[in-house]
Write a protein that holds these residues in place. Structure first.
Motif, PDB file in Angstrom:
ATOM      1  N   GLY A  22     -78.142 -46.322 -10.150  1.00  0.00           N
ATOM      2  CA  GLY A  22     -77.285 -45.326  -9.016  1.00  0.00           C
ATOM      3  C   GLY A  22     -77.385 -44.058  -9.525  1.00  0.00           C
ATOM      4  N   HIS A 103     -66.285 -45.708   0.244  1.00  0.00           N
ATOM      5  CA  HIS A 103     -67.521 -44.928  -0.192  1.00  0.00           C
ATOM      6  C   HIS A 103     -67.381 -44.592  -1.742  1.00  0.00           C
ATOM      7  N   LYS A 106     -67.659 -47.520  -3.798  1.00  0.00           N
ATOM      8  CA  LYS A 106     -68.883 -48.104  -4.056  1.00  0.00           C
ATOM      9  C   LYS A 106     -69.832 -47.153  -4.423  1.00  0.00           C
ATOM     10  N   SER A 107     -69.643 -45.838  -4.685  1.00  0.00           N
ATOM     11  CA  SER A 107     -70.445 -44.762  -5.198  1.00  0.00           C
ATOM     12  C   SER A 107     -69.813 -44.501  -6.534  1.00  0.00           C
ATOM     13  N   ARG A 108     -68.913 -45.285  -7.150  1.00  0.00           N
ATOM     14  CA  ARG A 108     -68.458 -44.973  -8.504  1.00  0.00           C
ATOM     15  C   ARG A 108     -67.890 -43.496  -8.609  1.00  0.00           C
TER      16      ARG A 108
ATOM     17  N   GLU B  20     -74.981 -49.240   2.554  1.00  0.00           N
ATOM     18  CA  GLU B  20     -74.349 -50.518   2.334  1.00  0.00           C
ATOM     19  C   GLU B  20     -75.382 -51.448   1.654  1.00  0.00           C
ATOM     20  N   GLN B  22     -78.202 -50.779   0.098  1.00  0.00           N
ATOM     21  CA  GLN B  22     -78.487 -50.217  -1.172  1.00  0.00           C
ATOM     22  C   GLN B  22     -77.472 -50.847  -2.196  1.00  0.00           C
ATOM     23  N   TRP B  23     -76.303 -50.462  -1.821  1.00  0.00           N
ATOM     24  CA  TRP B  23     -75.112 -51.046  -2.669  1.00  0.00           C
ATOM     25  C   TRP B  23     -75.325 -52.480  -3.074  1.00  0.00           C
ATOM     26  N   GLN B  26     -77.962 -52.751  -5.410  1.00  0.00           N
ATOM     27  CA  GLN B  26     -77.942 -52.324  -6.699  1.00  0.00           C
ATOM     28  C   GLN B  26     -76.941 -53.342  -7.420  1.00  0.00           C
ATOM     29  N   HIS B  27     -75.952 -53.807  -6.742  1.00  0.00           N
ATOM     30  CA  HIS B  27     -75.171 -54.992  -7.358  1.00  0.00           C
ATOM     31  C   HIS B  27     -75.877 -55.976  -8.076  1.00  0.00           C
ATOM     32  N   TRP B  30     -77.666 -54.923 -11.015  1.00  0.00           N
ATOM     33  CA  TRP B  30     -76.649 -54.850 -12.343  1.00  0.00           C
ATOM     34  C   TRP B  30     -76.770 -56.017 -12.820  1.00  0.00           C
TER      35      TRP B  30
END
Lengths: 149, 163
Positions: A22, A103, A106-108, B20, B22-23, B26-27, B30
């Motif tokens: 990320g 948002h 999710k974007s931390r 969304e 992409q998240w 990404q999870h 991880w």
């Protein structure tokens, strides 16, 4: 041939790892992130060079890395889809003064990150003075203040 | 000129569907990274708890790592289970083709190749003495071989070398 192959393999592996990690991971570089980057570079260097420290070995490796970077930037120009996947898209964090919690999560990112960006870039004092906050592709947060009445 | 999307008062190329998706990816990434760390801690990606092998033969007790890394030295230890006046260790030649021998301790008296086997002769060694071979893997994938203290039956050795 080895430095070129190793260069290409690692270029794509690192790209994948950093995309998965990320954009927030290493964009806001803290002192520790900086040390982490140095360690990563040192570790990767060991794999890259193996026992080939020759001029031609180093040159082919560097040229492969930079060459791939140029090539991909050209391909990205032609393909917006690829560009999105490689460079991401901006994410709106505050929209017309409304904080988009999902948002942020999710974007931390937390509000203090946005407020910090607002203070440093715009001299903004309070959250209600922010019209838009955007997490840019580079990982930085840009802030648009509300217009003064 | 390329088209720029508008969101409220902003000209911005944002795309929540893409973000969304992409998240989510990404999870998954991880979890894959955590899994990799876990496998590494357990010793399935290199030397470690589940990689360590301890094989008891008639005349030898052999200790080695199953999961190895290419070009990274590893230690193969063979402990003698009895006194031997002229101990001779034999290793399959095919097995040693996959490795570069960096060192053998104690210093061998003589090394010969006979019938597809490496024969490594040592001076007299007593029970409990350990022969250490420092090997550097030179090929990836499965590597199999056997190690014997003549005239006892051989002990099978199996490795998997990661690139």
């Amino acid at each position: 041939m080895e430095p070129i192959l190793h260069g290409a393999i690692l270029y794509f592996s690192l790209m994948l790892i950093f995309r998965v990690a990320g954009k927030r991971s290493l964009a806001q570089t803290t002192t520790f992130d900086f040390v982490l980057l140095l360690i990563i570079s040192e570790t990767v260097d060991n794999y890259f060079m193996k026992q080939d420290y020759s001029y031609v070995g180093v040159l082919s490796l560097v040229v492969t890395l930079i060459g791939l970077d140029i090539l991909l930037s050209k391909v990205k120009q032609k393909s917006p889809l690829l560009e999105r996947w490689m460079d991401d898209v901006p994410v709106i964090l505050i929209d017309q003064g409304k904080v988009l919690d999902a948002h942020l999560k999710k974007s931390r990112i937390d509000l203090s990150d946005i407020l910090e960006a607002a203070r440093t870039s715009q001299g903004i004092e309070r959250l209600d003075q922010i019209k838009y906050a955007i997490l840019e592709r580079s990982g930085t947060i840009s802030v648009v203040p509300k217009e003064q009445a | 000129m390329a088209e720029v999307k508008r969101h409220g008062d902003l000209d911005i190329d944002t795309d929540s569907k893409h973000s969304e998706l992409q998240w989510k990816i990404q999870h998954v990434g991880w979890w894959a990274m955590f899994l990799l760390i876990l496998l590494g801690l357990l010793g399935l990606l290199g030397p470690g708890f589940l990689s360590h092998r301890n094989v008891q033969g008639t005349g030898l007790k052999v200790q080695y790592e199953h999961f190895l890394h290419l070009d990274t030295p590893t230690l193969l230890e063979a402990e003698l289970q009895q006194d031997a006046e002229h101990p001779v260790l034999t290793l399959a030649q095919d097995y040693l083709k996959a490795f570069e021998i960096q060192s053998i301790q104690p210093e061998p008296e003589k090394m010969t190749i006979q019938d597809g086997k490496y024969r490594v002769a040592f001076h007299a060694l007593s029970r409990g003495a350990t022969i250490q071979m420092k090997l550097i893997p030179q090929q990836t994938g499965r590597v199999e071989g056997d190690l014997a203290l003549e005239p006892d039956p051989a002990v099978e050795i199996r490795h998997f070398v990661y690139p």
